[in-house]
Design a protein around this motif. Structure first.
Motif, PDB file in Angstrom:
ATOM      1  N   MET A   1      57.676  10.685  75.356  1.00  0.00           N
ATOM      2  CA  MET A   1      57.521   9.930  76.488  1.00  0.00           C
ATOM      3  C   MET A   1      57.957  11.014  77.809  1.00  0.00           C
ATOM      4  O   MET A   1      58.981  11.681  77.670  1.00  0.00           O
ATOM      5  CB  MET A   1      58.396   8.755  76.723  1.00  0.00           C
ATOM      6  N   GLN A   2      56.965  10.828  78.824  1.00  0.00           N
ATOM      7  CA  GLN A   2      57.460  11.568  80.060  1.00  0.00           C
ATOM      8  C   GLN A   2      57.666  10.655  81.024  1.00  0.00           C
ATOM      9  O   GLN A   2      57.059   9.363  81.123  1.00  0.00           O
ATOM     10  CB  GLN A   2      56.152  12.179  80.689  1.00  0.00           C
ATOM     11  N   ARG A   3      58.747  10.752  82.020  1.00  0.00           N
ATOM     12  CA  ARG A   3      59.327   9.487  82.865  1.00  0.00           C
ATOM     13  C   ARG A   3      59.055  10.255  84.302  1.00  0.00           C
ATOM     14  O   ARG A   3      59.569  11.477  84.433  1.00  0.00           O
ATOM     15  CB  ARG A   3      60.424   9.283  82.592  1.00  0.00           C
ATOM     16  N   PHE A   4      58.537   9.561  85.304  1.00  0.00           N
ATOM     17  CA  PHE A   4      58.446  10.182  86.470  1.00  0.00           C
ATOM     18  C   PHE A   4      59.155   9.184  87.635  1.00  0.00           C
ATOM     19  O   PHE A   4      58.535   8.068  87.763  1.00  0.00           O
ATOM     20  CB  PHE A   4      56.951  10.040  86.646  1.00  0.00           C
ATOM     21  N   PRO A   5      60.186   9.455  88.085  1.00  0.00           N
ATOM     22  CA  PRO A   5      60.829   8.832  89.047  1.00  0.00           C
ATOM     23  C   PRO A   5      60.146   8.872  90.498  1.00  0.00           C
ATOM     24  O   PRO A   5      59.362   9.800  90.522  1.00  0.00           O
ATOM     25  CB  PRO A   5      62.292   9.421  89.275  1.00  0.00           C
ATOM     26  N   PHE A   6      60.535   7.828  91.458  1.00  0.00           N
ATOM     27  CA  PHE A   6      60.025   7.733  92.609  1.00  0.00           C
ATOM     28  C   PHE A   6      60.529   8.794  93.583  1.00  0.00           C
ATOM     29  O   PHE A   6      61.879   8.953  93.499  1.00  0.00           O
ATOM     30  CB  PHE A   6      59.780   6.421  93.080  1.00  0.00           C
ATOM     31  N   ALA A  26      62.674   1.809  89.679  1.00  0.00           N
ATOM     32  CA  ALA A  26      61.225   2.373  90.079  1.00  0.00           C
ATOM     33  C   ALA A  26      60.950   3.662  89.414  1.00  0.00           C
ATOM     34  O   ALA A  26      61.547   4.647  89.396  1.00  0.00           O
ATOM     35  CB  ALA A  26      61.291   2.546  91.473  1.00  0.00           C
ATOM     36  N   ARG A  27      59.869   3.673  88.409  1.00  0.00           N
ATOM     37  CA  ARG A  27      59.413   4.805  87.798  1.00  0.00           C
ATOM     38  C   ARG A  27      58.234   4.486  86.946  1.00  0.00           C
ATOM     39  O   ARG A  27      57.624   3.656  86.811  1.00  0.00           O
ATOM     40  CB  ARG A  27      60.612   5.057  86.549  1.00  0.00           C
ATOM     41  N   VAL A  28      57.535   5.464  86.542  1.00  0.00           N
ATOM     42  CA  VAL A  28      56.320   5.796  85.807  1.00  0.00           C
ATOM     43  C   VAL A  28      56.517   6.297  84.589  1.00  0.00           C
ATOM     44  O   VAL A  28      57.110   7.485  84.576  1.00  0.00           O
ATOM     45  CB  VAL A  28      54.950   6.357  86.603  1.00  0.00           C
ATOM     46  N   GLU A  29      56.139   5.931  83.386  1.00  0.00           N
ATOM     47  CA  GLU A  29      56.158   6.582  82.137  1.00  0.00           C
ATOM     48  C   GLU A  29      54.653   6.678  81.514  1.00  0.00           C
ATOM     49  O   GLU A  29      53.975   5.565  81.512  1.00  0.00           O
ATOM     50  CB  GLU A  29      57.007   5.554  81.340  1.00  0.00           C
ATOM     51  N   VAL A  30      54.773   7.808  80.830  1.00  0.00           N
ATOM     52  CA  VAL A  30      53.550   8.137  80.166  1.00  0.00           C
ATOM     53  C   VAL A  30      53.827   8.450  78.711  1.00  0.00           C
ATOM     54  O   VAL A  30      54.680   9.287  78.326  1.00  0.00           O
ATOM     55  CB  VAL A  30      52.671   9.061  80.548  1.00  0.00           C
ATOM     56  N   ASP A  85      53.876   9.866 101.961  1.00  0.00           N
ATOM     57  CA  ASP A  85      53.275  11.195 102.272  1.00  0.00           C
ATOM     58  C   ASP A  85      52.367  11.790 100.971  1.00  0.00           C
ATOM     59  O   ASP A  85      51.229  12.233 101.108  1.00  0.00           O
ATOM     60  CB  ASP A  85      54.358  12.360 102.200  1.00  0.00           C
ATOM     61  N   ASP A  86      52.851  11.436  99.791  1.00  0.00           N
ATOM     62  CA  ASP A  86      52.278  11.975  98.537  1.00  0.00           C
ATOM     63  C   ASP A  86      52.174  11.000  97.354  1.00  0.00           C
ATOM     64  O   ASP A  86      53.117  10.601  97.116  1.00  0.00           O
ATOM     65  CB  ASP A  86      53.012  13.411  98.312  1.00  0.00           C
ATOM     66  N   ALA A  87      50.955  10.882  96.895  1.00  0.00           N
ATOM     67  CA  ALA A  87      51.045  10.011  95.619  1.00  0.00           C
ATOM     68  C   ALA A  87      50.005  10.234  94.673  1.00  0.00           C
ATOM     69  O   ALA A  87      48.969  11.153  94.593  1.00  0.00           O
ATOM     70  CB  ALA A  87      50.700   8.545  96.359  1.00  0.00           C
ATOM     71  N   VAL A  88      49.877   9.420  93.646  1.00  0.00           N
ATOM     72  CA  VAL A  88      48.960   9.568  92.529  1.00  0.00           C
ATOM     73  C   VAL A  88      48.125   8.242  92.576  1.00  0.00           C
ATOM     74  O   VAL A  88      48.907   7.362  92.339  1.00  0.00           O
ATOM     75  CB  VAL A  88      49.417   9.893  91.193  1.00  0.00           C
ATOM     76  N   CYS A  89      46.887   8.227  92.633  1.00  0.00           N
ATOM     77  CA  CYS A  89      45.995   6.995  92.529  1.00  0.00           C
ATOM     78  C   CYS A  89      45.395   7.026  91.107  1.00  0.00           C
ATOM     79  O   CYS A  89      44.868   8.028  90.646  1.00  0.00           O
ATOM     80  CB  CYS A  89      44.938   7.011  93.567  1.00  0.00           C
ATOM     81  N   THR A 113      53.898   6.573  94.523  1.00  0.00           N
ATOM     82  CA  THR A 113      54.584   7.742  94.982  1.00  0.00           C
ATOM     83  C   THR A 113      55.914   8.415  94.153  1.00  0.00           C
ATOM     84  O   THR A 113      56.784   8.352  94.834  1.00  0.00           O
ATOM     85  CB  THR A 113      54.947   7.386  96.412  1.00  0.00           C
ATOM     86  N   VAL A 114      55.385   8.842  93.144  1.00  0.00           N
ATOM     87  CA  VAL A 114      56.342   9.564  92.297  1.00  0.00           C
ATOM     88  C   VAL A 114      56.924  10.995  92.970  1.00  0.00           C
ATOM     89  O   VAL A 114      56.233  11.591  93.901  1.00  0.00           O
ATOM     90  CB  VAL A 114      55.955   9.747  90.975  1.00  0.00           C
ATOM     91  N   ALA A 115      58.233  11.370  92.395  1.00  0.00           N
ATOM     92  CA  ALA A 115      58.617  12.407  92.985  1.00  0.00           C
ATOM     93  C   ALA A 115      57.994  13.673  92.833  1.00  0.00           C
ATOM     94  O   ALA A 115      57.901  14.556  93.596  1.00  0.00           O
ATOM     95  CB  ALA A 115      60.066  12.742  92.402  1.00  0.00           C
ATOM     96  N   ASP A 116      57.020  13.750  91.645  1.00  0.00           N
ATOM     97  CA  ASP A 116      56.420  15.021  91.292  1.00  0.00           C
ATOM     98  C   ASP A 116      55.059  14.599  91.061  1.00  0.00           C
ATOM     99  O   ASP A 116      54.512  14.674  89.728  1.00  0.00           O
ATOM    100  CB  ASP A 116      56.972  15.744  90.192  1.00  0.00           C
TER     101      ASP A 116
END
Length: 130
Positions: A1-6, A26-30, A85-89, A113-116
């Protein structure tokens, strides 16, 4: 699992906190089968097979994105934003439930709007190649 913090811009921290959105909530996980996102009390969960496309975006207005999860009146997408500023849609084949617990309102896309953003974009683009 990959975790992407905001990534929290300083101006977004207080409005987010008022709605229970913090770096810990706040996070996104894949993983191999699902895309999951949590944004304070709001959450999104969908199979990876439901991801239709992904793109980088940004340049959001503070008043339209700060604080809680936001509904786009233009396309009914949902935005989880902690900076402008920067996001993934992410666009979905089948709209997902997030803001309306009854499920009558569904969202054809979600913005994070994740950190990476490049890393999340790469993780989801890799799925399109499978």
């Amino acid at each position: 699992m990959q975790r992407f913090p905001f990534r929290f811009a300083p101006a977004y921290r207080l409005p987010a906190l008022l709605f229970g959105v913090t770096p810990g909530t706040a996070r996104v996980e894949v993983d191999d089968t699902e895309l999951r996102a949590r944004f304070g009390p709001w959450s999104l969960r969908t199979p990876l097979t439901n991801v239709a496309s992904v793109e980088r975006t940004g340049g959001f207005q503070f008043l339209k994105t700060a604080g809680p999860a936001h509904l786009s009146f233009a396309d009914h997408g949902v935005t989880f934003a902690t900076n402008g500023d920067d996001a993934v849609c992410v666009c979905f084949h089948e709209p997902v439930r997030v803001l309306d617990p009854t499920g009558r309102l569904r969202h054809p896309g979600a913005t994070f709007t994740v950190a990476d953003p490049p890393a999340l974009l790469a993780a989801l683009e890799d799925l399109e190649e499978r």
